[in-house]
Design a protein around this motif. Structure first.
Motif, PDB file in Angstrom:
ATOM      1  N   ILE A 199       0.834  -1.207   0.000  1.00 16.92           N
ATOM      2  CA  ILE A 199       0.000   0.000   0.000  1.00 16.92           C
ATOM      3  C   ILE A 199       0.864   1.251   0.000  1.00 16.92           C
ATOM      4  O   ILE A 199       0.639   2.172  -0.793  1.00 16.92           O
ATOM      5  CB  ILE A 199      -0.962  -0.003   1.215  1.00 16.92           C
ATOM      6  CG1 ILE A 199      -1.989  -1.126   1.050  1.00 16.92           C
ATOM      7  CG2 ILE A 199      -1.656   1.349   1.367  1.00 16.92           C
ATOM      8  CD1 ILE A 199      -2.847  -1.362   2.264  1.00 16.92           C
ATOM      9  N   SER A 200       1.866   1.292   0.869  1.00 18.52           N
ATOM     10  CA  SER A 200       2.713   2.484   0.916  1.00 18.52           C
ATOM     11  C   SER A 200       3.506   2.648  -0.378  1.00 18.52           C
ATOM     12  O   SER A 200       3.795   3.765  -0.798  1.00 18.52           O
ATOM     13  CB  SER A 200       3.635   2.461   2.131  1.00 18.52           C
ATOM     14  OG  SER A 200       4.555   1.409   2.047  1.00 18.52           O
ATOM     15  N   TYR A 201       3.851   1.542  -1.026  1.00 21.60           N
ATOM     16  CA  TYR A 201       4.544   1.614  -2.310  1.00 21.60           C
ATOM     17  C   TYR A 201       3.691   2.354  -3.331  1.00 21.60           C
ATOM     18  O   TYR A 201       4.163   3.269  -4.007  1.00 21.60           O
ATOM     19  CB  TYR A 201       4.885   0.204  -2.815  1.00 21.60           C
ATOM     20  CG  TYR A 201       5.344   0.179  -4.254  1.00 21.60           C
ATOM     21  CD1 TYR A 201       6.609   0.632  -4.601  1.00 21.60           C
ATOM     22  CD2 TYR A 201       4.509  -0.288  -5.265  1.00 21.60           C
ATOM     23  CE1 TYR A 201       7.042   0.622  -5.922  1.00 21.60           C
ATOM     24  CE2 TYR A 201       4.930  -0.298  -6.582  1.00 21.60           C
ATOM     25  CZ  TYR A 201       6.195   0.155  -6.901  1.00 21.60           C
ATOM     26  OH  TYR A 201       6.605   0.142  -8.204  1.00 21.60           O
ATOM     27  N   TRP A 202       2.428   1.977  -3.446  1.00 21.64           N
ATOM     28  CA  TRP A 202       1.561   2.621  -4.439  1.00 21.64           C
ATOM     29  C   TRP A 202       1.258   4.064  -4.062  1.00 21.64           C
ATOM     30  O   TRP A 202       1.176   4.929  -4.937  1.00 21.64           O
ATOM     31  CB  TRP A 202       0.288   1.815  -4.647  1.00 21.64           C
ATOM     32  CG  TRP A 202       0.598   0.580  -5.435  1.00 21.64           C
ATOM     33  CD1 TRP A 202       0.633  -0.704  -4.985  1.00 21.64           C
ATOM     34  CD2 TRP A 202       0.990   0.530  -6.812  1.00 21.64           C
ATOM     35  NE1 TRP A 202       1.031  -1.547  -5.998  1.00 21.64           N
ATOM     36  CE2 TRP A 202       1.240  -0.816  -7.133  1.00 21.64           C
ATOM     37  CE3 TRP A 202       1.151   1.488  -7.806  1.00 21.64           C
ATOM     38  CZ2 TRP A 202       1.642  -1.228  -8.398  1.00 21.64           C
ATOM     39  CZ3 TRP A 202       1.549   1.071  -9.073  1.00 21.64           C
ATOM     40  CH2 TRP A 202       1.785  -0.262  -9.356  1.00 21.64           C
ATOM     41  N   LEU A 203       1.119   4.353  -2.774  1.00 21.23           N
ATOM     42  CA  LEU A 203       0.913   5.746  -2.357  1.00 21.23           C
ATOM     43  C   LEU A 203       2.120   6.605  -2.707  1.00 21.23           C
ATOM     44  O   LEU A 203       1.984   7.736  -3.185  1.00 21.23           O
ATOM     45  CB  LEU A 203       0.623   5.822  -0.855  1.00 21.23           C
ATOM     46  CG  LEU A 203      -0.742   5.295  -0.409  1.00 21.23           C
ATOM     47  CD1 LEU A 203      -0.830   5.285   1.119  1.00 21.23           C
ATOM     48  CD2 LEU A 203      -1.856   6.140  -1.000  1.00 21.23           C
ATOM     49  N   LYS A 204       3.310   6.072  -2.482  1.00 17.34           N
ATOM     50  CA  LYS A 204       4.526   6.807  -2.829  1.00 17.34           C
ATOM     51  C   LYS A 204       4.644   6.982  -4.334  1.00 17.34           C
ATOM     52  O   LYS A 204       5.100   8.018  -4.820  1.00 17.34           O
ATOM     53  CB  LYS A 204       5.752   6.074  -2.273  1.00 17.34           C
ATOM     54  CG  LYS A 204       6.639   6.936  -1.458  1.00 17.34           C
ATOM     55  CD  LYS A 204       7.800   6.159  -0.887  1.00 17.34           C
ATOM     56  CE  LYS A 204       8.294   6.903   0.332  1.00 17.34           C
ATOM     57  NZ  LYS A 204       9.403   6.281   0.964  1.00 17.34           N
ATOM     58  N   MET A 205       4.241   5.969  -5.100  1.00 18.11           N
ATOM     59  CA  MET A 205       4.273   6.067  -6.561  1.00 18.11           C
ATOM     60  C   MET A 205       3.396   7.235  -7.022  1.00 18.11           C
ATOM     61  O   MET A 205       3.799   8.033  -7.862  1.00 18.11           O
ATOM     62  CB  MET A 205       3.787   4.772  -7.214  1.00 18.11           C
ATOM     63  CG  MET A 205       4.795   3.663  -7.227  1.00 18.11           C
ATOM     64  SD  MET A 205       6.175   4.005  -8.306  1.00 18.11           S
ATOM     65  CE  MET A 205       5.457   3.630  -9.886  1.00 18.11           C
ATOM     66  N   PHE A 206       2.188   7.345  -6.456  1.00 17.93           N
ATOM     67  CA  PHE A 206       1.297   8.440  -6.829  1.00 17.93           C
ATOM     68  C   PHE A 206       1.889   9.790  -6.418  1.00 17.93           C
ATOM     69  O   PHE A 206       1.755  10.770  -7.139  1.00 17.93           O
ATOM     70  CB  PHE A 206      -0.092   8.245  -6.219  1.00 17.93           C
ATOM     71  CG  PHE A 206      -0.863   7.120  -6.858  1.00 17.93           C
ATOM     72  CD1 PHE A 206      -1.043   7.063  -8.240  1.00 17.93           C
ATOM     73  CD2 PHE A 206      -1.395   6.105  -6.087  1.00 17.93           C
ATOM     74  CE1 PHE A 206      -1.743   6.022  -8.842  1.00 17.93           C
ATOM     75  CE2 PHE A 206      -2.097   5.070  -6.675  1.00 17.93           C
ATOM     76  CZ  PHE A 206      -2.273   5.028  -8.049  1.00 17.93           C
TER      77      PHE A 206
END
Length: 167
Positions: free
Chosen positions: A151-158
């Motif tokens: 989840i944090s990976y995708w939030l950071k990607m955005f």
């Protein structure tokens, strides 16, 4: 008998020289799969201090810095201090790149005693050497970010995409 002692001594010298030579000049390539296991950045850094060079394959500044970085990897003083030099190809390592919010190239980070120091100096051998041996102590440090969850990976990607769109 004296001849055998001389041969034995000579052999041990050659063996020692080979061992010393093999420990210098090594640059460890890291990627998403190997970064945390090799550096142990979030779990105590028991593998030593790491100088990590984030690079892009087609970046001319990265390509210009690489020979200086190789020279640093061969420096006896750096090797004696136990500093491990590594590279991360950002094109093939999006998770590690996003974990450390890499936005420009080249980016050099020093991971030392559970802290992160960003290198902002000249892109030459002497400046890099001074930084890892002494100067890092006079720069701002921060906690090493933990490996991202899914989840944090995708939030950071955005967030990274948003920052890029904003620029």
């Amino acid at each position: 008998m004296n001849f055998y002692k001389q041969i034995s001594f000579l052999f041990s010298l050659i063996l020692t020289a080979c061992l010393i030579h093999s420990s210098t000049g090594e640059i460890v390539p890291l990627n998403d799969a190997t970064f945390e296991h090799q550096t142990q950045a979030s779990t105590g850094m028991t593998t030593g201090s790491w100088l990590v060079f984030f690079k892009a394959t087609r970046c001319p500044h990265c390509n210009k810095l690489m020979p200086e970085y190789v020279k640093l990897s061969e420096d006896e003083e750096v090797v004696e201090k136990g500093i491990v030099l590594s590279t991360v190809d950002v094109n093939n390592s999006p998770r590690v790149s996003n974990r450390f919010m890499i936005r420009g190239f080249p980016t050099v980070l020093f991971l030392h005693k559970k802290r992160l120091y960003m290198y902002r100096g000249k892109r030459d051998y002497e400046s890099l050497k001074d930084f890892v041996l002494r100067e890092f102590e006079f720069t701002d440090d921060q906690e090493i970010p933990p490996p991202p969850s899914a989840i944090s990976y995708w939030l950071k990607m955005f967030k990274v995409i948003g920052l890029e769109l904003k620029d």
